[in-house]
Design an enzyme around this catalytic site. Structure first.
Site, PDB file in Angstrom:
ATOM      1  N   THR A 145       0.818  -1.212   0.000  1.00  0.00           N
ATOM      2  CA  THR A 145       0.000   0.000   0.000  1.00  0.00           C
ATOM      3  C   THR A 145       0.856   1.268   0.000  1.00  0.00           C
ATOM      4  O   THR A 145       0.646   2.186  -0.792  1.00  0.00           O
ATOM      5  CB  THR A 145      -0.911   0.021   1.245  1.00  0.00           C
ATOM      6  OG1 THR A 145      -1.691  -1.164   1.251  1.00  0.00           O
ATOM      7  CG2 THR A 145      -1.827   1.231   1.230  1.00  0.00           C
ATOM      8  N   ARG A 226       9.897   1.132   9.155  1.00  0.00           N
ATOM      9  CA  ARG A 226      10.201   0.822  10.553  1.00  0.00           C
ATOM     10  C   ARG A 226      11.691   1.051  10.788  1.00  0.00           C
ATOM     11  O   ARG A 226      12.514   0.667   9.946  1.00  0.00           O
ATOM     12  CB  ARG A 226       9.857  -0.632  10.892  1.00  0.00           C
ATOM     13  CG  ARG A 226       8.388  -0.876  11.216  1.00  0.00           C
ATOM     14  CD  ARG A 226       7.954  -0.249  12.532  1.00  0.00           C
ATOM     15  NE  ARG A 226       6.536  -0.471  12.795  1.00  0.00           N
ATOM     16  CZ  ARG A 226       5.544   0.332  12.404  1.00  0.00           C
ATOM     17  NH1 ARG A 226       5.817   1.422  11.716  1.00  0.00           N
ATOM     18  NH2 ARG A 226       4.288   0.055  12.697  1.00  0.00           N
ATOM     19  N   GLU A 255      12.372   4.931  19.629  1.00  0.00           N
ATOM     20  CA  GLU A 255      11.442   6.064  19.547  1.00  0.00           C
ATOM     21  C   GLU A 255      10.889   6.365  20.941  1.00  0.00           C
ATOM     22  O   GLU A 255      10.552   5.431  21.658  1.00  0.00           O
ATOM     23  CB  GLU A 255      10.309   5.740  18.579  1.00  0.00           C
ATOM     24  CG  GLU A 255      10.821   5.538  17.156  1.00  0.00           C
ATOM     25  CD  GLU A 255       9.713   5.216  16.150  1.00  0.00           C
ATOM     26  OE1 GLU A 255       8.521   5.240  16.512  1.00  0.00           O
ATOM     27  OE2 GLU A 255      10.049   4.949  14.989  1.00  0.00           O
ATOM     28  N   HIS A 274       7.786  10.021  13.695  1.00  0.00           N
ATOM     29  CA  HIS A 274       6.860   8.913  13.383  1.00  0.00           C
ATOM     30  C   HIS A 274       5.434   9.447  13.178  1.00  0.00           C
ATOM     31  O   HIS A 274       4.487   9.022  13.851  1.00  0.00           O
ATOM     32  CB  HIS A 274       6.876   7.827  14.461  1.00  0.00           C
ATOM     33  CG  HIS A 274       6.359   6.504  13.959  1.00  0.00           C
ATOM     34  ND1 HIS A 274       6.821   5.302  14.391  1.00  0.00           N
ATOM     35  CD2 HIS A 274       5.407   6.207  13.030  1.00  0.00           C
ATOM     36  CE1 HIS A 274       6.180   4.307  13.771  1.00  0.00           C
ATOM     37  NE2 HIS A 274       5.299   4.847  12.930  1.00  0.00           N
TER      38      HIS A 274
HETATM   39  P1  NDP Z   1       1.922  -3.870   2.888  1.00  0.00           P
HETATM   40  O1  NDP Z   1       1.846  -5.193   3.521  1.00  0.00           O
HETATM   41  O2  NDP Z   1       0.789  -3.386   2.056  1.00  0.00           O
HETATM   42  O3  NDP Z   1       3.240  -3.805   1.963  1.00  0.00           O
HETATM   43  C1  NDP Z   1       4.491  -4.361   2.275  1.00  0.00           C
HETATM   44  C2  NDP Z   1       5.149  -4.783   0.970  1.00  0.00           C
HETATM   45  O4  NDP Z   1       6.509  -5.155   1.217  1.00  0.00           O
HETATM   46  C3  NDP Z   1       4.441  -5.971   0.359  1.00  0.00           C
HETATM   47  O5  NDP Z   1       3.769  -5.554  -0.795  1.00  0.00           O
HETATM   48  C4  NDP Z   1       5.562  -6.961   0.056  1.00  0.00           C
HETATM   49  O6  NDP Z   1       5.454  -7.261  -1.321  1.00  0.00           O
HETATM   50  C5  NDP Z   1       6.848  -6.219   0.345  1.00  0.00           C
HETATM   51  N1  NDP Z   1       7.839  -7.066   1.017  1.00  0.00           N
HETATM   52  C6  NDP Z   1       7.671  -7.796   2.150  1.00  0.00           C
HETATM   53  N2  NDP Z   1       8.825  -8.399   2.484  1.00  0.00           N
HETATM   54  C7  NDP Z   1       9.727  -8.055   1.552  1.00  0.00           C
HETATM   55  C8  NDP Z   1      11.106  -8.350   1.349  1.00  0.00           C
HETATM   56  N3  NDP Z   1      11.773  -9.157   2.182  1.00  0.00           N
HETATM   57  N4  NDP Z   1      11.736  -7.797   0.295  1.00  0.00           N
HETATM   58  C9  NDP Z   1      11.076  -6.988  -0.558  1.00  0.00           C
HETATM   59  N5  NDP Z   1       9.765  -6.676  -0.433  1.00  0.00           N
HETATM   60  C10 NDP Z   1       9.107  -7.202   0.615  1.00  0.00           C
HETATM   61  O7  NDP Z   1       2.219  -2.836   4.051  1.00  0.00           O
HETATM   62  P2  NDP Z   1       2.056  -1.240   4.015  1.00  0.00           P
HETATM   63  O8  NDP Z   1       2.556  -0.734   2.714  1.00  0.00           O
HETATM   64  O9  NDP Z   1       0.714  -0.841   4.486  1.00  0.00           O
HETATM   65  O10 NDP Z   1       3.076  -0.849   5.183  1.00  0.00           O
HETATM   66  C11 NDP Z   1       4.467  -1.204   5.111  1.00  0.00           C
HETATM   67  C12 NDP Z   1       5.097  -0.937   6.464  1.00  0.00           C
HETATM   68  O11 NDP Z   1       5.129   0.468   6.701  1.00  0.00           O
HETATM   69  C13 NDP Z   1       4.302  -1.496   7.643  1.00  0.00           C
HETATM   70  O12 NDP Z   1       4.645  -2.840   7.885  1.00  0.00           O
HETATM   71  C14 NDP Z   1       4.682  -0.580   8.772  1.00  0.00           C
HETATM   72  O13 NDP Z   1       5.750  -1.119   9.522  1.00  0.00           O
HETATM   73  C15 NDP Z   1       5.131   0.707   8.095  1.00  0.00           C
HETATM   74  N6  NDP Z   1       4.209   1.824   8.380  1.00  0.00           N
HETATM   75  C16 NDP Z   1       4.722   3.031   8.782  1.00  0.00           C
HETATM   76  C17 NDP Z   1       3.877   4.087   9.069  1.00  0.00           C
HETATM   77  C18 NDP Z   1       4.411   5.404   9.502  1.00  0.00           C
HETATM   78  O14 NDP Z   1       3.715   6.135  10.209  1.00  0.00           O
HETATM   79  N7  NDP Z   1       5.594   5.791   9.114  1.00  0.00           N
HETATM   80  C19 NDP Z   1       2.409   3.957   8.977  1.00  0.00           C
HETATM   81  C20 NDP Z   1       1.980   2.680   8.487  1.00  0.00           C
HETATM   82  C21 NDP Z   1       2.860   1.665   8.215  1.00  0.00           C
HETATM   83  P3  NDP Z   1       5.739  -8.747  -1.815  1.00  0.00           P
HETATM   84  O15 NDP Z   1       4.795  -9.617  -1.042  1.00  0.00           O
HETATM   85  O16 NDP Z   1       5.540  -8.727  -3.283  1.00  0.00           O
HETATM   86  O17 NDP Z   1       7.173  -8.957  -1.430  1.00  0.00           O
END
Ligand code: NDP
Length: 308
Positions: A145, A226, A255, A274
């Protein structure tokens, strides 16, 4: 058994106003109650919480109010047969805009002018320093996302966007996809590298000395995912040695970021506390997700964003 009660744990108050959140459930088919730690749960209860608690494992369903659910023990939920859902899917615009804001500031020097404004200085930077993001390459690592939210916005600004993910599903706005084992190739040509990964055992420390060495010296790192995905002391070294040009950082190993952290002091580092997801309607976005899952739970459908 059907859900009879939805509990909102007061820990949600660290990101959203708890009473406004409870009010957002007006008209829900089951009662909603704000609770603290002094409570036992049973199978007919749903719980929404920001933090994990062992007693949630007796509930019928638990919703983590965050997208990053790395503090929740997914194996324990799986073993207990209690579905755990998270708040993924709602941060494309909010966190995406922060990432794009970092890039625009580094290119157009907004952060530098603001620093000088504090001293009432009419500042003229070196001619070579400002540039446009248009025409520059961005590598987005993690294309869910948030990654897609960043990519679409960067594409709209005329950037060339490449990305890294495990699956090869195409993403709107991303011209070239790399697999995780091609990370160094993916980041080598990018002016900006944006991390949008979940924090997992695999992504822990994924960005360290070798990755900063692989990046261009005029490249900026953006971490809106993160803190522990980046080795923070390696980042500080890379900034000091000039291995990278700067960083926009919303998330940190510790944090709040300790007062003693060197990250506070670099002109080319923008520290945000954050707040990637912080908007005045965040509580409504999370409530929408939870309400949808209350209906799905009642109808026996698969829960949205089930992570365990
Ligand atoms: P999603 O689950 O939608 O997206 C994570 C993506 O990362 C997936 O599409 C996955 O794609 C990819 N991924 C997972 N593992 C790997 C890997 N080892 N190598 C490469 N790609 C990988 O999560 P969101 O986008 O909603 O959020 C991502 C992170 O952002 C959250 O987990 C959270 O920790 C952080 N976050 C931070 C916020 C802030 O305030 N700064 C707010 C909200 C979230 P695929 O399966 O194709 O690999």
């Amino acid at each position: 058994p059907p859900l009879e009660q939805l509990y909102v744990h007061e820990s949600v108050d660290s990101v959203i106003p708890k009473w406004a959140f409870v009010e957002a459930f007006d008209g829900l088919s089951i009662p909603v109650e704000l609770v603290g730690d002094d409570r036992e749960y049973e199978e007919t209860d749903g719980v929404v919480s920001y933090v994990p608690r062992p007693e949630y494992l007796n509930a019928g369903w638990v919703h983590c109010a965050r997208a990053g659910y790395d503090e929740f023990d997914t194996e324990a939920y799986a073993a207990a047969g209690v579905p755990l859902t998270n708040s993924s899917g709602i941060h494309g615009a909010t966190v995406g805009e922060v990432a794009v804001g970092f890039m625009l500031s580094f290119a157009r020097l907004l952060h530098v002018y603001r620093d000088h404004q504090g001293r009432r200085e009419w500042y003229t930077p070196e001619y070579e320093r400002p540039f446009t993001v248009e025409g520059e390459t961005l590598c987005v690592v993690g294309l869910g996302t948030i990654g897609e939210g960043i990519a679409r916005r960067a594409d709209a600004l005329g950037m060339d966007v490449v990305g890294v993910r495990r699956s090869d599903d195409p993403v709107p706005g991303v011209s070239d996809l790399f697999a995780p084992d091609e990370l160094h190739d993916a980041i080598a040509d990018a002016r900006f590298v944006a991390i949008a990964l979940p924090h997992t055992p695999v992504t822990d420390g994924m960005f360290a000395e070798d990755e900063f060495a692989a990046m261009r010296e005029d490249a900026y790192l953006i971490n809106v995912a993160r803190g522990p995905i980046v080795d923070e002391s390696a980042l500080v070294s890379a900034l000091k040695s000039g291995a990278v040009a700067g960083a926009g950082v919303d998330v940190f190993e510790t944090e709040p970021l300790p007062e003693t952290s060197p990250l506070w002091d670099f002109e080319e580092v923008i520290v945000t506390p954050h707040k990637g997801s912080a908007t005045n309607r965040y509580h409504l976005d999370i409530a929408e997700l939870v309400k949808e899952n209350v209906v799905r739970y009642r109808d026996g459908d698969d829960l949205r964003n089930r992570v365990a």
